[in-house]
Design an enzyme around this catalytic site. Sequence first.
Site, PDB file in Angstrom:
ATOM      1  N   ARG A 152    -122.061 -84.969   6.627  1.00  0.00           N
ATOM      2  CA  ARG A 152    -121.435 -83.782   7.174  1.00  0.00           C
ATOM      3  C   ARG A 152    -122.316 -83.179   8.261  1.00  0.00           C
ATOM      4  O   ARG A 152    -123.508 -83.505   8.369  1.00  0.00           O
ATOM      5  CB  ARG A 152    -121.165 -82.738   6.082  1.00  0.00           C
ATOM      6  CG  ARG A 152    -122.412 -82.154   5.449  1.00  0.00           C
ATOM      7  CD  ARG A 152    -122.036 -81.159   4.351  1.00  0.00           C
ATOM      8  NE  ARG A 152    -121.253 -80.063   4.897  1.00  0.00           N
ATOM      9  CZ  ARG A 152    -120.521 -79.238   4.141  1.00  0.00           C
ATOM     10  NH1 ARG A 152    -120.453 -79.421   2.833  1.00  0.00           N
ATOM     11  NH2 ARG A 152    -119.853 -78.241   4.686  1.00  0.00           N
TER      12      ARG A 152
ATOM     13  N   GLU B 287    -107.671 -77.727   3.830  1.00  0.00           N
ATOM     14  CA  GLU B 287    -107.021 -76.766   2.943  1.00  0.00           C
ATOM     15  C   GLU B 287    -106.769 -75.498   3.752  1.00  0.00           C
ATOM     16  O   GLU B 287    -107.707 -74.958   4.359  1.00  0.00           O
ATOM     17  CB  GLU B 287    -107.936 -76.477   1.748  1.00  0.00           C
ATOM     18  CG  GLU B 287    -107.295 -75.608   0.699  1.00  0.00           C
ATOM     19  CD  GLU B 287    -108.193 -75.374  -0.505  1.00  0.00           C
ATOM     20  OE1 GLU B 287    -107.822 -74.569  -1.367  1.00  0.00           O
ATOM     21  OE2 GLU B 287    -109.277 -76.000  -0.562  1.00  0.00           O
TER      22      GLU B 287
ATOM     23  N   LYS C 250    -116.938 -70.544   3.226  1.00  0.00           N
ATOM     24  CA  LYS C 250    -115.851 -69.574   3.378  1.00  0.00           C
ATOM     25  C   LYS C 250    -116.141 -68.301   2.603  1.00  0.00           C
ATOM     26  O   LYS C 250    -115.847 -67.196   3.075  1.00  0.00           O
ATOM     27  CB  LYS C 250    -114.535 -70.204   2.906  1.00  0.00           C
ATOM     28  CG  LYS C 250    -114.045 -71.318   3.802  1.00  0.00           C
ATOM     29  CD  LYS C 250    -112.854 -72.046   3.208  1.00  0.00           C
ATOM     30  CE  LYS C 250    -112.475 -73.239   4.080  1.00  0.00           C
ATOM     31  NZ  LYS C 250    -111.422 -74.062   3.472  1.00  0.00           N
TER      32      LYS C 250
END
Length: 811
Positions: free
Chosen positions: A483, A258, A493
Site C-alpha cells: 500500500r 466502500e 477515515k
Amino acid sequence: MAELISKFEALGLSADKAKEAAANKKLAPTLDSLITSTGQTEFTKPTGMLIYTLATTATKDKTPHADYIARAIVAGRIASTEQLGAATKFCAKNDPSAEETAFDESCGVGVVVSDEEIAASVQGAIDSFKESLTKERYRALGKVLGAVKKLPELRWADSGKVKAEYDAQILALLGPKDERDTPAAAKAAAASPAPKAAAAANAAEPNKWKPASLENMFASGDISRLHKPGENPQIKPELTKEHLATTKGSVITRFPPEPNGFLHIGHAKAINVNFGYAKTHGGICNLRYDDTNPEAEEQEYVDSILETIRWLGFEPHNIFYSSDYFHQLFDLAVKLTEKGLAYVCHCTGDELEAQRGGKERGPRYACKHRDRPVSESLAEFQKMKEGRYASGEAILRMKMDIQSDNTMMWDTVAYRILYASHHRTGTEWCIYPTYDFTHCLCDSFENITHSMCTKEFFMSRESYYWLCDAVEVYKPVQWEYGRLNVTKTLLSKRKLLELRDKGFVRALDDPRLFTLPALRRRGVPALAINAFVRELGVTTADPVIDVVRLDNHIRDCLGEIAPRIMAATHPLRVVLENLPEDHFEEIEMSYKPNDDSFGTYTVPFTRVLYIDSSDFREVDSADYYRLAPNKSVGLQGISRAITCTKVLRNADGSIAELVCRFEPDGAQAKPKTFIQWIADCPKLGSPVRLDEVRVYNPLFKHDNPKDSSEVPGGWLSDVNQDSLVVVKGAIADVGLWDWIKRYAATEAGRKELAQHNVENVRFQFKRVGYFALDKDTVLAPADIESGQIGSSKLIMNRIVTLKEDPKKGSA
C-alpha cells in the site's frame, strides 16, 4: 522462537527479517516445514531466498507439493524466481514425483541460454523499438525492457545477464543520459549562455516534463509476471471453460471501494494499479461499490468516488454494486449452509473472542452452535432474514478451520443483522453479507481475472479461495501489493472524521488533508498524482514515501501547465517621484517565458506601483540583491531600474510607502535582480484584489504522528497550529483576470466553471509559489467579462512552494 530465528537466519535472512518471520503465525510453520523437508541446515543465500519466497507464496490449495519444490531448489534444479513460479504452477495441477520429466520441461531445468543467445535476443527486441527509442530516448525504456522480459527464448536465461546485456546495448545506442533525458539539467543548460542556433532550437522545442507511463508501472517486478486469464486452477474444469467462453481470455479487473468516505492518496495507487493493469493488457476494469454496510454509506461518497476516478483520467467499463448481488449472495449462503459449511451462531462478542484464544492467545475451541443440525441453521438463517432477531443476537458463520494458523479461517462471519436503510435497497434487507463473504463471490460473478488488493488482505487469500471452492463457483486469483503511505499525514477515515469533528480541519476536503477531493481542491493536478504513484511502481514492499517526492511531481507538473503572473501577498506602495501623476504605459508580459503557446497579456505601468514587502529591506547586506534605501533594483518586464530614495512611515512607525526614482535607460549597469510589481490603475482593474490567500503547511509536525516515541502526547497533539495561514490584502496583476476570461471562453473551461470546478485555474505567483482558486471563490460572469472585481470574491490556495535556489539572497 530463538530456534526458529536461528534456523531462518541460516537461509540468509537478516536478524530483523528472521525475527519478523518467526513471529508470523502463518509464515513461520510453513517456512520451518520447508527447511526441514530439505534435510539441510545450511544454505547459500540464493538458495535460501528462493525457499523463503516459496514459503511466502505457498498455500495449501495452490502449492500442494511445496516440499518437493524446496528439495528441487536445494538440488539446484530450481535456481531462479522464474523457475520457481513455473514450478508452483506445474505442481498446482500435477504430481511432480510421478511426472519428473514433465516437471523439468515445464520449469526449464537444465536449460542453458548462452551469452551469445542473450545478446542476439536483446538486440532483436531493441531493434523493434529503435524508432521510439530514438525519439523518446530513456523515457521509452519501460516498454522496451518489458518486451525483453517477455521473450520466450530468454525465459530461463540468467536475469542478471539479460539486464546487463540490455543496459550495455541501450548505452551503446543512446549514449549516456543528457539534458534531453533530465528536465532539471535542461533548465540549467537553458539558463547558461548558448550559441544562437542552440538557443533557437531550445525555444522552438521546449523540454517538457515527462511523467512516468502506465507501461513503466507494470514493466518489471512480480506484477509483470502475473498469470494469464484461464491459467488459475478451479475446483471443477468446466468452471475454467465457462469463464473463458464469457471473457474470451481478456483481462478483467475491478476497483472495489466502500462508499463510506472520500478516496485518499493511497486509493490513487489502487486506481492506477487496477485500471492501469487492465488498460496495458487490453482488458477492462469495473468499478464496484462494496456497499454492504448501510450504517456508514452515503450517496455523497458514491458520487464522489466516481467523480474522482474520472478526474484521475479513468472510466469504468461497468459500474456495479455489491448490493446488485444481494439475492445471489443470499442463495449462496443458503447453499453453503445446506452443505454443512455454515451455521447460525448466537454467541456474544466476548464469547467469540474467547473461542479464538482471547487476549492471552490461549487454546481455541469451536462454538457450541457449530455442530447444530443443518436444518436448524437454515431455519435460524431464515428467521434472521425475516427480522425475528435483534441486531447482534444471531450471525451466520462459515465452518472453516478454527485450529488454522490463519486468523481469517477461524469461522469468519458471513452475515450479520443490521436494521438500517440501505442507500439503494432501502429496508428490503435486515441482514447484510460481510466483506469476507461478499468480495470473492462478487469477483467471481464478474469473472474478474486479477483481484488485486493491498497486503493487509494477504491473510484473506486463503478464505477467499476456500469460499469460492466451497460453493463451487469460478475462483479468481487474488494478488497483493504494497500500500502507499506518505509522511506527515493520516489516512484513517476514523481519524479524519475526528480531525473534522474537533475543528482541526474544516471538512474532509480541507486542502491540508490527503483525501483526493482535498488534493484536488488545493489545486494539485491529477496528472501529478498519477505520475507520483506510477514512478513508485508496484511492489510488495510497504514503504513510507516522503511527501517531498509528491511535492516535486506537483512542481514539475505545474511548471509545465501554470501561467506566470505577478502578485504580492503583502503589498507595499511605491511612488515613482520623477514620473508625472498621469503617467501611463502598457507593458506586454509573457504568461510563460520561452513558451509562446501560453500567449501574452498587457499590464498597465503607472506612477504608483505595489511591490511585495519581502522585496524591500531597510538594512542592506552584501548577499541581498533586492530593494533597499539608496539601492537600485530592476522591474520585471521593464528595462529601467528604480532606486529607493525615501521611506515614509505611518504613525506607529511601520512603513507606509517607498519613494523611488525611475532611472533613465542606460544610466546604470543591468540590475542583478528584477522584482515583480503591480500598477495602481483602477480604470483597468489593476491591481486585482484577492479576498484571501490561504497558505497551507503540513498538518502534522512529525513524519509519523502515530509514533509514540516521537509524539508521546498522542497524534492529535502533533497537529501543526500553523498549518493554515490566511493572508488578507494580497493583490495580483491583471493577467489573472485575463487568464480566467480566456479559460472561460474554452469549451472545457465553460463546462468546469459551470460546475464550479475552479481548481483548474492555477497560476505561478512569480517567486512565491503555485496557487489555485478555491471552491469558496465567487466568480460573477459579468466580472469575468469586464475584468473588474465587482461582486466576485477571489480566494486562492497555495498548492506548493517554489523550489528554492540555495544561492538566492535572503529576503
